[in-house]
Design a protein around this motif. Structure first.
Motif, mmCIF file in Angstrom:
data_model
loop_
_atom_site.group_PDB
_atom_site.id
_atom_site.type_symbol
_atom_site.label_atom_id
_atom_site.label_comp_id
_atom_site.label_asym_id
_atom_site.label_seq_id
_atom_site.Cartn_x
_atom_site.Cartn_y
_atom_site.Cartn_z
ATOM 1 N N ARG A 152 -5.328 -4.711 9.510
ATOM 2 C CA ARG A 152 -5.777 -5.296 10.762
ATOM 3 C C ARG A 152 -7.296 -5.406 10.748
ATOM 4 O O ARG A 152 -7.974 -4.792 9.924
ATOM 5 C CB ARG A 152 -5.319 -4.455 11.947
ATOM 6 N N GLU B 248 5.525 -13.022 11.113
ATOM 7 C CA GLU B 248 4.561 -11.958 11.413
ATOM 8 C C GLU B 248 4.311 -11.911 12.918
ATOM 9 O O GLU B 248 4.251 -12.955 13.579
ATOM 10 C CB GLU B 248 3.253 -12.198 10.667
ATOM 11 N N SER C 164 2.320 -9.252 16.206
ATOM 12 C CA SER C 164 1.505 -8.092 16.553
ATOM 13 C C SER C 164 2.347 -7.143 17.379
ATOM 14 O O SER C 164 2.989 -7.566 18.347
ATOM 15 C CB SER C 164 0.267 -8.526 17.353
ATOM 16 N N ARG D 250 -0.337 -5.636 12.498
ATOM 17 C CA ARG D 250 0.345 -6.791 11.920
ATOM 18 C C ARG D 250 1.666 -6.332 11.301
ATOM 19 O O ARG D 250 1.678 -5.582 10.327
ATOM 20 C CB ARG D 250 -0.546 -7.442 10.870
ATOM 21 N N THR E 44 5.403 -7.527 9.729
ATOM 22 C CA THR E 44 6.125 -8.645 9.124
ATOM 23 C C THR E 44 7.605 -8.325 9.042
ATOM 24 O O THR E 44 7.995 -7.239 8.580
ATOM 25 C CB THR E 44 5.599 -8.940 7.712
#
Length: 303
Positions: free
Chosen positions: A29, A52, A54, A60, A62
């Motif tokens: 990040r 992806e 937040s 971050r 995924t």
């Protein structure tokens, strides 16, 4: 300071996996002092549904799935990071004593301080206890500046606890770590967070990497580094200040932040569910190397 980080995780299965769904927290990040110049996640075999997002803490995360039979999964994160430490941070963070800050956290509700509230309470792996408060107490005399008190706590953890990779597992309770006085960076970060929360302060768990330099006359071993963890304390107007009890140092330009949360369970690098596979073996390789100034732009791909 610029760094290139390669973090590879390989799962090898004794029988084919028909389907798996995974969540990765491997892409660094951005922070006030850290800029992510490029990052990519490579997945083999090819993944589907890659997206992806937040999370609640701004990390971050995924998500991806592999829908074809496979006996091996390789996930590699490549990142280029630039770090510029703030030399004034520690001076600004010492404007409050720890007990003043404890009162501010309990009484003032401005928007900035509200963001620290989730880090005041128990979390899945870190309960507040009297035993943790008792261990922390010698560092927290009345009217002691915050950074001075937390630095003393960090130094005591470094002196009192033995680094022992065989001494704990990922599931070892914090009470057992405190009793046996041994563990790894994850345990020491949890311990620091638990002590601070038990004293009424806001603290968070930070995951990332640290540059490790070879001994004089020795070559740097590629892939021999590892994930690292430390803790951070809320310091009021100055924001958050990091402390690394494993190495007894305040992180400046050699610590690379990937994510932060209440404890490790919020920022596990890779987790998922697999159908089939039988027994499995996991191997991890991490390399942290200084990089030149000019670095490519952001890209994201699966292969």
């Amino acid at each position: 300071m610029n760094f290139h980080i390669t973090h590879s995780t390989r799962y090898s299965y004794s029988a084919p996996v028909g389907l798996c769904w995974n969540q990765a927290c491997l892409l660094p990040r951005e922070t006030a002092n850290q800029k992510c110049l490029s990052s990519e996640l490579q997945i083999c075999p090819p993944a589907s549904g890659v997206r992806e997002r937040s999370d609640f803490f701004g990390n971050r995360v995924t998500h991806f799935a592999i829908q074809n039979p496979h006996k091996e999964l390789l996930v590699t994160a490549n990142s280029d990071i630039s770090i510029t430490p703030d030399p004034e941070l520690l001076l600004d963070a010492n404007l409050h004593t720890w007990d003043e800050l404890k009162i501010l956290l309990a009484t003032e509700k401005d928007p900035v301080r509200l963001q620290a509230i989730p880090f005041l309470f128990d979390s899945p792996m870190i309960p507040r206890t009297q035993a943790l408060a008792d261990y922390a107490l010698p560092s927290f005399q009345a009217d002691r500046p915050l950074v001075e008190a937390v630095r003393d706590l960090m130094e005591r953890i470094y002196r009192d606890f033995t680094y022992d990779p065989a001494g704990t597992t990922i599931a070892t309770p914090l009470a057992e770590v405190l009793k046996n006085r041994r563990g790894v960076c994850q345990d020491f970060a949890h311990l620091g967070v638990g002590c601070l929360r038990s004293m009424g302060l806001a603290a968070r768990y930070v995951s990332g990497y640290i540059e490790t330099l070879p001994a004089p006359g020795k070559e740097r071993l590629v892939g021999a580094a590892a994930s690292h963890a430390w803790f951070s304390v809320y310091a009021g107007e100055a924001g958050w200040v990091d402390f690394d009890p494993t190495n007894n140092q305040i992180p400046l330009e050699q610590h690379i932040t990937v994510a932060w949360g209440r404890d490790f369970s919020d920022v596990s690098p890779l987790r998922g569910v697999a159908l089939g596979g039988g027994k499995h073996r996991v191997s991890v390789s991490v390399d942290v190397a200084r990089a030149p100034t000019k670095i490519v732009n952001f890209q994201f791909q699966s292969q």
